[in-house]
Design an enzyme around this catalytic site. Structure first.
Site: not given
Ligand code: PRP
Length: 180
Positions: A43, A98-99, A102, A130, A151
């Site tokens: 990612g 990191e993209d 979460d 996020k 999402f």
């Protein structure tokens, strides 16, 4: 816009502008240091490629891959490394990219692994943070954007390995993942 996308959260222009700013900040912070930028496949590959080109320093780029986590990993809090770094990081200044942050499991697990190799410093840069209720508080050094608990795909982020090549980040239409 792609027909499976409901809304665009961050346009190409938003991404370019923010990544330029992050690059400038990192260039300032890491002047005269031995910087190794590490990203997590798959990612973060696109973010890695754009952010590194926005950093005006001599640096090394290295990659690692981890297994996707499922229920098992969530209980253990450890992700399995499937591809290790190519270079040693002991005594060097490591920036882990990191993209998306979460649950934070991937990043926190990798930080523990990398810290045990005794880098001179170890910091984090994430494009998206996020906002979720379940998440533990964690101090991230560089954050591109905060994003809602939706999402999202594009710019490296996938659904079933698709949409990574969208040049923007958008919210996937629910019918796309509901029809699976
Ligand atoms: C995604 C993303 C991060 C991780 C973040 O990877 O690229 O590595 O999840 O989630 P967390 O904070 O809850 O750990 P994924 O496992 O989907 O693999 P990919 O990088 O190949 O898309």
């Amino acid at each position: 816009m792609h027909e499976d996308i409901e809304t665009v959260l961050f346009s190409e222009e938003d991404l370019r502008t923010r990544i330029e700013q992050m690059g400038l900040q990192i260039t300032e912070d890491y002047a005269d240091r031995d910087l190794v930028v590490v990203s997590v496949l798959r990612g973060a590959a696109i973010f890695m490629s754009d952010l590194c080109r926005a950093i005006d320093l001599s640096l090394e780029m290295d990659y690692l891959a981890v297994s996707s986590y499922g229920d098992e990993t969530e209980s253990s809090g450890v992700v399995r490394m499937e591809k290790d770094l190519s270079s040693a990081i002991e005594g060097r200044d490591v920036l882990l990219l990191e993209d998306i942050y979460d649950s934070g499991l991937t990043l926190r697990s990798l930080l523990r692994t990398l810290q045990s190799r005794r880098p001179a410093s170890l910091e984090t840069a994430v494009l998206l943070h996020k906002q979720t209720e379940q998440q533990e508080a964690f101090d991230l050094r560089y954050v591109g954007f905060t994003c809602p608990d939706a999402f999202i795909v594009g710019y490296g982020l996938d659904y079933a390995q698709r949409y990574r090549n969208l040049p923007y980040i958008g919210v996937l239409k629910p019918e796309v993942y509901q029809r699976r």
